[in-house]
Design a protein around this motif. Structure first.
Motif, mmCIF file in Angstrom:
data_model
loop_
_atom_site.group_PDB
_atom_site.id
_atom_site.type_symbol
_atom_site.label_atom_id
_atom_site.label_comp_id
_atom_site.label_asym_id
_atom_site.label_seq_id
_atom_site.Cartn_x
_atom_site.Cartn_y
_atom_site.Cartn_z
ATOM 1 N N THR A 1 -10.487 36.523 -28.710
ATOM 2 C CA THR A 1 -9.823 37.830 -28.474
ATOM 3 C C THR A 1 -9.824 38.152 -26.787
ATOM 4 O O THR A 1 -10.525 37.571 -26.017
ATOM 5 C CB THR A 1 -10.395 39.230 -28.932
ATOM 6 O OG1 THR A 1 -11.833 39.062 -28.434
ATOM 7 C CG2 THR A 1 -10.559 38.926 -30.343
ATOM 8 N N GLY A 2 -8.599 38.916 -26.509
ATOM 9 C CA GLY A 2 -8.434 39.243 -25.269
ATOM 10 C C GLY A 2 -9.550 39.905 -24.364
ATOM 11 O O GLY A 2 -10.239 40.801 -25.083
ATOM 12 N N VAL A 3 -9.617 39.924 -23.169
ATOM 13 C CA VAL A 3 -10.627 40.595 -22.533
ATOM 14 C C VAL A 3 -10.393 42.136 -22.812
ATOM 15 O O VAL A 3 -11.452 42.929 -22.875
ATOM 16 C CB VAL A 3 -10.797 40.246 -20.841
ATOM 17 C CG1 VAL A 3 -11.711 41.316 -20.391
ATOM 18 C CG2 VAL A 3 -11.133 38.785 -20.857
ATOM 19 N N GLN A 4 -9.177 42.649 -22.509
ATOM 20 C CA GLN A 4 -9.103 43.980 -22.631
ATOM 21 C C GLN A 4 -9.180 44.439 -24.117
ATOM 22 O O GLN A 4 -9.140 45.639 -24.372
ATOM 23 C CB GLN A 4 -7.466 44.447 -22.145
ATOM 24 C CG GLN A 4 -7.253 43.988 -20.654
ATOM 25 C CD GLN A 4 -8.036 44.903 -19.865
ATOM 26 O OE1 GLN A 4 -8.552 45.958 -20.194
ATOM 27 N NE2 GLN A 4 -8.582 44.470 -18.658
ATOM 28 N N LYS B 1 -13.859 52.569 -18.120
ATOM 29 C CA LYS B 1 -13.489 51.381 -19.014
ATOM 30 C C LYS B 1 -13.917 49.954 -18.379
ATOM 31 O O LYS B 1 -14.286 49.272 -19.117
ATOM 32 C CB LYS B 1 -11.937 51.326 -19.472
ATOM 33 C CG LYS B 1 -11.654 50.074 -20.295
ATOM 34 C CD LYS B 1 -10.053 50.333 -20.926
ATOM 35 C CE LYS B 1 -9.880 48.786 -21.602
ATOM 36 N NZ LYS B 1 -8.452 49.059 -22.118
ATOM 37 N N SER B 2 -13.336 49.985 -17.059
ATOM 38 C CA SER B 2 -13.723 48.689 -16.432
ATOM 39 C C SER B 2 -15.230 48.501 -16.332
ATOM 40 O O SER B 2 -15.643 47.343 -16.765
ATOM 41 C CB SER B 2 -13.176 48.866 -15.060
ATOM 42 O OG SER B 2 -13.442 47.661 -14.336
ATOM 43 N N GLU B 3 -15.881 49.507 -15.936
ATOM 44 C CA GLU B 3 -17.453 49.352 -16.028
ATOM 45 C C GLU B 3 -18.023 49.057 -17.156
ATOM 46 O O GLU B 3 -18.713 48.271 -17.512
ATOM 47 C CB GLU B 3 -18.047 50.664 -15.506
ATOM 48 C CG GLU B 3 -17.879 50.980 -14.055
ATOM 49 C CD GLU B 3 -18.198 52.577 -13.590
ATOM 50 O OE1 GLU B 3 -18.741 53.347 -14.467
ATOM 51 O OE2 GLU B 3 -17.954 52.638 -12.337
ATOM 52 N N ARG B 4 -17.678 49.607 -18.269
ATOM 53 C CA ARG B 4 -18.083 49.366 -19.628
ATOM 54 C C ARG B 4 -17.642 47.888 -20.027
ATOM 55 O O ARG B 4 -18.365 47.258 -20.798
ATOM 56 C CB ARG B 4 -17.141 50.398 -20.720
ATOM 57 C CG ARG B 4 -17.952 51.570 -20.695
ATOM 58 C CD ARG B 4 -17.350 52.772 -21.575
ATOM 59 N NE ARG B 4 -17.833 53.834 -21.869
ATOM 60 C CZ ARG B 4 -18.984 54.175 -22.702
ATOM 61 N NH1 ARG B 4 -18.856 53.397 -23.607
ATOM 62 N NH2 ARG B 4 -19.300 55.420 -22.789
ATOM 63 N N LEU B 5 -16.521 47.532 -19.778
ATOM 64 C CA LEU B 5 -15.978 46.270 -19.943
ATOM 65 C C LEU B 5 -16.843 45.153 -19.325
ATOM 66 O O LEU B 5 -17.301 44.178 -19.664
ATOM 67 C CB LEU B 5 -14.687 45.853 -19.755
ATOM 68 C CG LEU B 5 -13.898 44.633 -20.226
ATOM 69 C CD1 LEU B 5 -13.928 44.544 -21.531
ATOM 70 C CD2 LEU B 5 -12.452 44.545 -19.687
ATOM 71 N N HIS B 6 -17.136 45.472 -17.953
ATOM 72 C CA HIS B 6 -18.022 44.754 -17.207
ATOM 73 C C HIS B 6 -19.630 44.523 -17.674
ATOM 74 O O HIS B 6 -20.140 43.373 -17.766
ATOM 75 C CB HIS B 6 -18.315 45.231 -15.813
ATOM 76 C CG HIS B 6 -19.132 44.468 -14.827
ATOM 77 N ND1 HIS B 6 -18.562 43.066 -14.447
ATOM 78 C CD2 HIS B 6 -20.285 44.513 -14.363
ATOM 79 C CE1 HIS B 6 -19.382 42.597 -13.505
ATOM 80 N NE2 HIS B 6 -20.384 43.438 -13.677
ATOM 81 N N ILE C 1 -4.689 57.877 -21.653
ATOM 82 C CA ILE C 1 -5.688 58.651 -21.693
ATOM 83 C C ILE C 1 -6.614 58.578 -23.413
ATOM 84 O O ILE C 1 -7.613 58.397 -23.487
ATOM 85 C CB ILE C 1 -5.464 60.268 -21.270
ATOM 86 C CG1 ILE C 1 -5.305 59.976 -19.857
ATOM 87 C CG2 ILE C 1 -6.845 61.116 -21.521
ATOM 88 C CD1 ILE C 1 -4.866 61.572 -19.233
ATOM 89 N N GLU C 2 -5.528 59.085 -24.268
ATOM 90 C CA GLU C 2 -6.049 58.893 -25.469
ATOM 91 C C GLU C 2 -6.497 57.819 -26.044
ATOM 92 O O GLU C 2 -7.264 57.496 -26.812
ATOM 93 C CB GLU C 2 -4.982 59.800 -26.415
ATOM 94 C CG GLU C 2 -4.791 61.019 -26.128
ATOM 95 C CD GLU C 2 -3.993 61.715 -27.196
ATOM 96 O OE1 GLU C 2 -3.650 61.070 -28.252
ATOM 97 O OE2 GLU C 2 -3.430 63.015 -27.171
ATOM 98 N N LYS C 3 -5.685 56.587 -25.997
ATOM 99 C CA LYS C 3 -6.037 55.173 -26.083
ATOM 100 C C LYS C 3 -7.315 54.817 -25.490
ATOM 101 O O LYS C 3 -8.153 54.377 -26.442
ATOM 102 C CB LYS C 3 -4.969 54.166 -25.540
ATOM 103 C CG LYS C 3 -5.256 52.810 -26.000
ATOM 104 C CD LYS C 3 -4.051 52.086 -25.533
ATOM 105 C CE LYS C 3 -3.996 50.560 -26.058
ATOM 106 N NZ LYS C 3 -5.260 49.784 -25.648
ATOM 107 N N ILE C 4 -7.685 55.213 -24.195
ATOM 108 C CA ILE C 4 -9.059 54.746 -23.632
ATOM 109 C C ILE C 4 -10.062 55.515 -24.158
ATOM 110 O O ILE C 4 -11.217 55.073 -24.494
ATOM 111 C CB ILE C 4 -8.881 54.880 -22.158
ATOM 112 C CG1 ILE C 4 -7.872 53.730 -21.557
ATOM 113 C CG2 ILE C 4 -10.216 54.543 -21.367
ATOM 114 C CD1 ILE C 4 -7.544 53.800 -20.133
#
Length: 574
Positions: A212-215, A172-177, A129-132
C-alpha cells in the motif's frame, strides 16, 4: 372596414361606429336600442382598458419586485462573499425599472459565478478536512460530501478552513512519520529476532503492508497505540532473548576454557559469543537472536556438559602437569603422585564442581608462579654458585695435570679458562655470603624454610662452608707435611742417603652437588632423608642427582693418607 385604411385607433373606432350606424339604419334599430348598444360598447371598452391597466400595474409591480429581489440578492451575495463594495453598481433610481434591471443583471451574474467558484473551494477544503479527520479518527465509513454554509463564503472563512486543513495535514504528516518509524523499528526487530515482518505488521493494520502507498497507511490513534505496544513487546522479547543468549555464550566460553576447546571449534559459535557483552541496542544483525540460533546454542551447551565429566580428568592432569613444571623449575619438592590421587578422588566423588576444581588449580598455578618469582633471584645465585663450583672442580683437575703447560692442541684455551676460573673461584665466598643473607631474609619474610629440591638451602650452604674450611685446613696440613719431607731430604742428602719414594701427594678433588658419595658427611644424610633431586630436560625429577655443588665432598681417611708426596704441586684456592 372593407378597404378602409385604418391609421390609428381613433379613426378605426369612428369608422366602425359609422359602419355600425349604417347597419342600424338598414336594420331599423330604435334610438333606445341604439343607446343601449352604445352604452354596452363603452362599458366593454372600459373593461378592456381596466384589464390593460391592471396588467400594466401587475407588470410594474413584478418588475419592481424583481428589481428589489435583484438588489437584495446583490447585497446578500456581497455579504456572503465578504465583499463590502462592488464596482459597476448602477446609481439608485436612475433610469426605468427595466433599465435598472438590465444594469444590475451582469453584476449578479458575476457574483453568482464567483459564489459557485467559492463554494467549490469551500467544498474542496472541507472535504480534505473531513477526510483527514476521518483518517485520524480511524473511521472506515465512506465520508459524505460536506455541507457548505453559503451564508459565509468570505475569504476570511476560507482562510480559517485552510489553516485548519494545514494543521491537520501537519498532524497527519507527524502521525505518518510516527507510523513509518514504528514500522521500520518493527522491521529491524523482526529481522534480529527472525520473525515474519509482514504477518506481524499487518496484524496491527492491513494498510501497513508495503504494497500500500504511504499516504494510504492508517494513522489513527488505535494504530499508533497498537504499533507502540508491538514495538514494546518485540523489544522485551529481544531483551529476554539477548539475556538468554549471553548466558549460553558465557556457559560456552566457560566450557571451552574448561575443556581446552580448539579455536576452530569455538569459531563455529562466533555468532553467539560475539554478543556476549553487547547491549540491546548494539545487536542489529539479522537473525542474531533467532530462536533456532538460541536452540542451537542450548544443544551445544548440553553436549559439552555431557562431555565435561569425561574430559575433566584429562584437563585436571594437564593443569597438574603445569603446576609440577612450575615447581620443578623453581626446585620446589612436591608429592606428584599424592596430588594426582587427590584429583582422581575429587572428580570421582562428584562432591566438587569441575569448574571449582579447575579454578582452584588455576589459583594454585598463580600462587606457584608468584612463589617461583619470589625464589628467582635466589635460584639464579644458586645456579651461579654451582657453576662456579664446577669451574673450581675443573681448575683443580687442571692444576693436577703435569702436562698442562705443554704446547699441545687447546692448551692456550685451557689456560684462558683457568684464568677465568680462578676469578670465579675467588668470588665464591662472597657469593655464598650474599646467598646466605638473601635466603635468610626470604625465610624471615615468609616464615618458612627455603628448600632446594627438598633440601634446606641454608643447610647446604653451611655444609659447603664447613667443607670448604676443612679443605683449606687439609691444604695447610699438606703444605706442612711437604715442608717436613723437604727438611728430612735436606738432612739426609749430605750423608749420601737416598730419599724414600713416597706416594705422590695429590689434593682432594672437591666434588659438588652432583656427587653424593659415601664421603659426604652431611649432605648424604639430607639427600637420603629428603629425596633431593633436580629437574631433567623434560621437566621431570631426576632422583639420582643430589643438590650440593659439584666440588662439594668430604675427605676420607684413605685420601688423607695418600697425600704424603712432597713433590706434587698443591693448588691454592683463589
Amino acid at each position: 372596414m372593407g378597404g378602409v385604411d385604418v391609421q390609428n385607433g381613433e379613426t378605426s373606432c369612428s369608422f366602425l361606429l359609422q359602419q355600425l350606424q349604417q347597419i342600424w339604419d338598414e336594420v331599423g334599430e330604435t334610438d333606445e336600442d341604439r343607446d343601449k348598444m352604445l352604452l354596452q360598447i363603452d362599458q366593454e371598452c372600459l373593461d378592456v382598458y381596466n384589464r390593460k391597466v391592471d396588467q400594466a400595474v401587475k407588470s410594474r409591480a413584478h418588475l419592481l419586485q424583481a428589481l428589489a429581489d435583484a438588489k437584495v440578492e446583490f447585497s446578500r451575495l456581497l455579504s456572503a462573499l465578504g465583499e463590502k463594495t462592488y464596482d459597476g453598481i448602477p446609481e439608485k433610481n436612475s433610469g426605468s425599472i427595466k433599465e435598472q434591471l438590465a444594469a444590475i443583471a451582469p453584476a449578479l451574474e458575476k457574483l453568482w459565478k464567483q459564489k459557485d467558484e467559492r463554494v467549490k473551494e469551500f467544498l474542496d477544503v472541507q472535504s480534505q478536512i473531513e477526510k483527514i479527520g476521518s483518517e485520524i479518527a480511524g473511521t472506515s465509513e465512506q465520508v459524505e460530501s460536506p455541507k457548505v454554509d453559503e451564508s459565509d463564503l468570505s475569504l476570511k472563512k476560507l482562510d480559517e478552513f485552510h489553516a485548519q486543513l494545514q494543521d491537520l495535514q501537519k498532524e497527519k504528516s507527524e502521525r505518518l512519520h510516527q507510523v513509518l518509524n514504528f514500522v521500520s523499528t518493527i522491521h529491524d526487530l523482526c529481522a534480529v529476532l527472525g520473525i515474519d515482518f509482514f504477518s506481524t505488521v499487518t496484524e496491527v493494520h492491513p494498510s501497513l503492508n508495503d504494497s500500500t502507498g504511504v499516504q494510504s497507511k492508517s494513522i489513527s490513534n488505535d494504530t499508533l497505540s497498537s504499533l507502540a505496544r508491538t514495538v514494546l513487546a518485540l523489544e522485551e522479547d529481544k531483551k529476554q532473548r539477548l539475556q538468554k543468549l549471553q548466558e549460553l555464550a558465557t556457559q560456552l566460553i566457560d566450557l571451552w576454557n574448561l575443556m581446552d576447546t580448539t579455536e576452530e571449534e569455538q569459531s563455529l559459535f562466533d555468532h553467539v559469543t560475539c554478543n556476549i557483552s553487547a547491549s540491546v541496542d548494539e545487536v542489529s544483525i539479522p537473525g542474531a537472536l533467532a530462536l533456532d540460533l538460541i536452540e542451537q546454542a542450548e544443544v551445544e551447551v548440553e553436549r559439552l556438559d555431557q562431555q565435561k565429566a569425561s574430559r575433566m580428568k584429562e584437563i585436571a592432569f594437564k593443569k597438574q602437569a603445569v603446576l609440577e613444571e612450575i615447581f620443578a623449575c623453581a626446585h620446589i619438592d612436591i608429592d606428584s603422585e599424592a596430588a594426582q590421587n587427590k584429583i582422581m578422588a575429587l572428580i570421582d566423588s562428584g562432591n566438587t564442581e569441575p569448574a571449582e576444581l579447575l579454578a582452584d588449580m588455576d589459583n594454585q598455578i598463580v600462587k606457584a608462579k608468584e612463589e617461583a618469582d619470589s625464589r628467582k633471584e635466589i635460584l639464579d645465585k644458586v645456579e651461579k654458585w654451582m657453576a662456579s663450583c664446577e669451574e673450581e672442580s675443573w681448575l683443580e683437575d687442571y692444576n693436577r695435570d703435569q702436562n698442562r703447560y705443554n704446547a699441545s692442541r687447546g692448551a692456550h684455551l685451557n689456560l684462558k679458562r683457568a684464568e677465568k676460573a680462578r676469578i670465579l673461584v675467588g668470588k665464591i665466598p662472597a657469593l655464598v655470603d650474599s646467598l646466605i643473607a638473601k635466603t635468610r631474609a626470604w625465610e624471615q619474610d615468609r616464615d618458612t624454610t627455603f628448600t632446594y629440591d627438598g633440601v634446606p638451602l641454608l643447610a647446604m650452604l653451611d655444609e659447603y662452608m664447613m667443607l670448604r674450611q676443612d679443605r683449606e685446613e687439609e691444604k695447610r696440613r699438606l703444605r706442612d707435611q711437604k715442608k717436613f719431607h723437604e727438611q728430612i731430604k735436606e738432612q739426609e742428602t749430605p750423608f749420601g742417603s737416598t730419599p724414600s719414594t713416597a706416594r705422590p701427594l695429590g689434593t682432594k678433588k672437591v666434588v659438588g652437588p652432583g656427587a653424593n658419595g659415601p664421603g659426604n658427611r652431611r649432605l648424604s644424610l639430607n639427600s637420603h632423608q629428603n629425596g633431593s633431586r633436580s629437574t631433567t630436560k623434560d621437566g621431570k625429577r631426576d632422583h639420582s642427582r643430589t643438590v650440593a655443588p659439584v666440588n662439594y665432598v668430604a675427605i676420607s681417611k684413605d685420601d688423607a693418607d695418600s697425600h704424603i708426596s712432597g713433590t706434587e704441586h698443591i693448588p691454592s684456592t683463589p
